[in-house]
Design a protein around this motif. Sequence first.
Motif, PDB file in Angstrom:
ATOM      1  N   GLU A  41       5.656  14.025   1.170  1.00 27.33           N
ATOM      2  CA  GLU A  41       6.797  14.330   0.300  1.00 27.33           C
ATOM      3  C   GLU A  41       6.429  15.511  -0.606  1.00 27.33           C
ATOM      4  O   GLU A  41       5.544  15.393  -1.461  1.00 27.33           O
ATOM      5  CB  GLU A  41       7.164  13.119  -0.556  1.00 27.33           C
ATOM      6  CG  GLU A  41       8.342  13.373  -1.481  1.00 27.33           C
ATOM      7  CD  GLU A  41       8.647  12.183  -2.377  1.00 27.33           C
ATOM      8  OE1 GLU A  41       9.605  12.261  -3.155  1.00 27.33           O
ATOM      9  OE2 GLU A  41       7.902  11.178  -2.297  1.00 27.33           O
ATOM     10  N   ILE A  42       7.067  16.659  -0.380  1.00 24.57           N
ATOM     11  CA  ILE A  42       6.804  17.848  -1.191  1.00 24.57           C
ATOM     12  C   ILE A  42       7.628  17.730  -2.469  1.00 24.57           C
ATOM     13  O   ILE A  42       8.855  17.785  -2.443  1.00 24.57           O
ATOM     14  CB  ILE A  42       7.158  19.125  -0.420  1.00 24.57           C
ATOM     15  CG1 ILE A  42       6.322  19.221   0.862  1.00 24.57           C
ATOM     16  CG2 ILE A  42       6.930  20.369  -1.304  1.00 24.57           C
ATOM     17  CD1 ILE A  42       6.760  20.300   1.818  1.00 24.57           C
ATOM     18  N   VAL A  43       6.952  17.556  -3.598  1.00 21.80           N
ATOM     19  CA  VAL A  43       7.650  17.295  -4.862  1.00 21.80           C
ATOM     20  C   VAL A  43       7.829  18.553  -5.698  1.00 21.80           C
ATOM     21  O   VAL A  43       8.662  18.579  -6.614  1.00 21.80           O
ATOM     22  CB  VAL A  43       6.920  16.214  -5.687  1.00 21.80           C
ATOM     23  CG1 VAL A  43       6.961  14.879  -4.959  1.00 21.80           C
ATOM     24  CG2 VAL A  43       5.475  16.618  -5.989  1.00 21.80           C
ATOM     25  N   ALA A  44       7.052  19.615  -5.419  1.00 20.59           N
ATOM     26  CA  ALA A  44       7.183  20.851  -6.201  1.00 20.59           C
ATOM     27  C   ALA A  44       6.413  21.963  -5.512  1.00 20.59           C
ATOM     28  O   ALA A  44       5.569  21.725  -4.650  1.00 20.59           O
ATOM     29  CB  ALA A  44       6.658  20.653  -7.627  1.00 20.59           C
ATOM     30  N   GLU A  45       6.727  23.194  -5.912  1.00 26.78           N
ATOM     31  CA  GLU A  45       5.986  24.352  -5.435  1.00 26.78           C
ATOM     32  C   GLU A  45       5.932  25.394  -6.546  1.00 26.78           C
ATOM     33  O   GLU A  45       6.769  25.392  -7.460  1.00 26.78           O
ATOM     34  CB  GLU A  45       6.616  24.936  -4.171  1.00 26.78           C
ATOM     35  CG  GLU A  45       8.049  25.388  -4.327  1.00 26.78           C
ATOM     36  CD  GLU A  45       8.630  25.912  -3.014  1.00 26.78           C
ATOM     37  OE1 GLU A  45       8.304  27.064  -2.648  1.00 26.78           O
ATOM     38  OE2 GLU A  45       9.389  25.165  -2.374  1.00 26.78           O
ATOM     39  N   GLY A  46       4.944  26.271  -6.483  1.00 30.52           N
ATOM     40  CA  GLY A  46       4.793  27.307  -7.488  1.00 30.52           C
ATOM     41  C   GLY A  46       4.302  28.588  -6.862  1.00 30.52           C
ATOM     42  O   GLY A  46       3.668  28.573  -5.804  1.00 30.52           O
ATOM     43  N   MET A  50       0.852  -1.197   0.000  1.00 36.48           N
ATOM     44  CA  MET A  50       0.000   0.000   0.000  1.00 36.48           C
ATOM     45  C   MET A  50       0.885   1.243   0.000  1.00 36.48           C
ATOM     46  O   MET A  50       1.897   1.299   0.689  1.00 36.48           O
ATOM     47  CB  MET A  50      -0.912  -0.002   1.233  1.00 36.48           C
ATOM     48  CG  MET A  50      -1.924   1.151   1.242  1.00 36.48           C
ATOM     49  SD  MET A  50      -3.046   1.035   2.653  1.00 36.48           S
ATOM     50  CE  MET A  50      -4.052  -0.339   2.163  1.00 36.48           C
ATOM     51  N   LYS A  51       0.471   2.247  -0.768  1.00 39.11           N
ATOM     52  CA  LYS A  51       1.229   3.483  -0.893  1.00 39.11           C
ATOM     53  C   LYS A  51       1.368   4.164   0.467  1.00 39.11           C
ATOM     54  O   LYS A  51       0.396   4.323   1.196  1.00 39.11           O
ATOM     55  CB  LYS A  51       0.509   4.404  -1.878  1.00 39.11           C
ATOM     56  CG  LYS A  51       1.196   5.729  -2.129  1.00 39.11           C
ATOM     57  CD  LYS A  51       0.318   6.569  -3.053  1.00 39.11           C
ATOM     58  CE  LYS A  51       0.894   7.955  -3.254  1.00 39.11           C
ATOM     59  NZ  LYS A  51       2.064   7.957  -4.096  1.00 39.11           N
ATOM     60  N   GLN A  52       2.589   4.606   0.811  1.00 36.54           N
ATOM     61  CA  GLN A  52       2.804   5.237   2.103  1.00 36.54           C
ATOM     62  C   GLN A  52       3.224   6.702   2.004  1.00 36.54           C
ATOM     63  O   GLN A  52       3.135   7.430   2.971  1.00 36.54           O
ATOM     64  CB  GLN A  52       3.864   4.456   2.902  1.00 36.54           C
ATOM     65  CG  GLN A  52       3.424   3.061   3.309  1.00 36.54           C
ATOM     66  CD  GLN A  52       2.231   3.073   4.246  1.00 36.54           C
ATOM     67  OE1 GLN A  52       2.098   3.927   5.094  1.00 36.54           O
ATOM     68  NE2 GLN A  52       1.347   2.105   4.089  1.00 36.54           N
ATOM     69  N   LYS A  53       3.712   7.148   0.854  1.00 37.09           N
ATOM     70  CA  LYS A  53       4.125   8.533   0.682  1.00 37.09           C
ATOM     71  C   LYS A  53       2.994   9.357   0.067  1.00 37.09           C
ATOM     72  O   LYS A  53       2.301   8.900  -0.838  1.00 37.09           O
ATOM     73  CB  LYS A  53       5.364   8.616  -0.212  1.00 37.09           C
ATOM     74  CG  LYS A  53       6.656   8.195   0.474  1.00 37.09           C
ATOM     75  CD  LYS A  53       7.054   9.209   1.545  1.00 37.09           C
ATOM     76  CE  LYS A  53       8.400   8.842   2.167  1.00 37.09           C
ATOM     77  NZ  LYS A  53       8.783   9.809   3.234  1.00 37.09           N
ATOM     78  N   ILE A  54       2.828  10.568   0.558  1.00 33.51           N
ATOM     79  CA  ILE A  54       1.814  11.483   0.037  1.00 33.51           C
ATOM     80  C   ILE A  54       2.541  12.558  -0.757  1.00 33.51           C
ATOM     81  O   ILE A  54       3.118  13.488  -0.175  1.00 33.51           O
ATOM     82  CB  ILE A  54       1.004  12.122   1.179  1.00 33.51           C
ATOM     83  CG1 ILE A  54       0.355  11.045   2.052  1.00 33.51           C
ATOM     84  CG2 ILE A  54      -0.041  13.077   0.621  1.00 33.51           C
ATOM     85  CD1 ILE A  54      -0.247  11.587   3.342  1.00 33.51           C
ATOM     86  N   THR A  55       2.552  12.438  -2.081  1.00 34.14           N
ATOM     87  CA  THR A  55       3.244  13.429  -2.904  1.00 34.14           C
ATOM     88  C   THR A  55       2.415  14.713  -2.938  1.00 34.14           C
ATOM     89  O   THR A  55       1.200  14.684  -3.128  1.00 34.14           O
ATOM     90  CB  THR A  55       3.481  12.901  -4.324  1.00 34.14           C
ATOM     91  OG1 THR A  55       2.232  12.475  -4.891  1.00 34.14           O
ATOM     92  CG2 THR A  55       4.443  11.726  -4.304  1.00 34.14           C
ATOM     93  N   THR A  56       3.111  15.828  -2.750  1.00 32.06           N
ATOM     94  CA  THR A  56       2.422  17.091  -2.484  1.00 32.06           C
ATOM     95  C   THR A  56       3.029  18.241  -3.282  1.00 32.06           C
ATOM     96  O   THR A  56       4.254  18.333  -3.413  1.00 32.06           O
ATOM     97  CB  THR A  56       2.526  17.418  -0.977  1.00 32.06           C
ATOM     98  OG1 THR A  56       2.001  16.316  -0.224  1.00 32.06           O
ATOM     99  CG2 THR A  56       1.778  18.672  -0.627  1.00 32.06           C
ATOM    100  N   VAL A  57       2.159  19.114  -3.785  1.00 22.73           N
ATOM    101  CA  VAL A  57       2.578  20.349  -4.443  1.00 22.73           C
ATOM    102  C   VAL A  57       1.946  21.521  -3.687  1.00 22.73           C
ATOM    103  O   VAL A  57       0.774  21.468  -3.310  1.00 22.73           O
ATOM    104  CB  VAL A  57       2.150  20.379  -5.926  1.00 22.73           C
ATOM    105  CG1 VAL A  57       2.379  21.761  -6.538  1.00 22.73           C
ATOM    106  CG2 VAL A  57       2.913  19.335  -6.723  1.00 22.73           C
ATOM    107  N   ILE A  58       2.737  22.583  -3.481  1.00 27.33           N
ATOM    108  CA  ILE A  58       2.258  23.788  -2.789  1.00 27.33           C
ATOM    109  C   ILE A  58       2.245  24.941  -3.787  1.00 27.33           C
ATOM    110  O   ILE A  58       3.278  25.234  -4.408  1.00 27.33           O
ATOM    111  CB  ILE A  58       3.163  24.144  -1.589  1.00 27.33           C
ATOM    112  CG1 ILE A  58       3.169  22.999  -0.568  1.00 27.33           C
ATOM    113  CG2 ILE A  58       2.702  25.441  -0.930  1.00 27.33           C
ATOM    114  CD1 ILE A  58       4.184  23.200   0.552  1.00 27.33           C
TER     115      ILE A  58
END
Length: 244
Positions: free
Chosen positions: A31-36, A1-9
Amino acid sequence: MKQKITTVIIDDEPLSRDELKFLLKQYSEVEIVAEGDCGEKGLEKIIINEPDVVFLDIEMPQMSGIDLAKAIQNMKKVPLIIFATAYPAYAATAFRVQALDYLLKPFDEQQVGDTIKRIKERLQITDTKEPPPSIIAKLAVEDDGRIVYLSPKDITYLFREERETVICTEDGNFSSKMTIKDLEEKLKGYPFFRTHKSYLVNLDKVEQLIPWFNRAYQLKVIGKKEVIPVSRNYVKSLREHLEL
């Protein structure tokens, strides 16, 4: 089961992005993968990274957060949307674009924690089992060039004051460079409870819970004249811990 929550801000205010990143990094599963810094760049980041979650400001130049939320509804993988804004008036509109949650600035640690819980429930992410924390026997603090070893059971409460944390005991106060968060981690296994973002209290020392105003409370602890603030966001959980 997926355990990381990929996140963009996505937020046009750098300080708000930094504050939110700091709070989210307290959760190992995020897990913050990108921001804008604007809606257009945000849309590009979302398309490229296909995140699980987007934390999204509303009032931004050119493309607003609401417009961006509508635009991503047509994606093959639509991320969960958490609006993070200073304006409560947009809440009804936000939920019409299927927002999971609505955070108000300045961000509150407890509210961010509640949001992470909702995200995990929606994504069906279970907590990874970790070994129980080891319980420290003594807490080492500096006092006039000496190292003093305090028994956690003797600590009444701690609070943050400017760049130091003050540790209060019945016999006196001590200062530490460690943050409230660090000390809370070290004191796991003892009955300490966060009553406010700047206060950590030993529940064994609590004498009274006093109603204050606006659904907030104050705590009276043994041996201290000062009262300790209890944020309304922590009241329910505190009452449960005190078995009231």
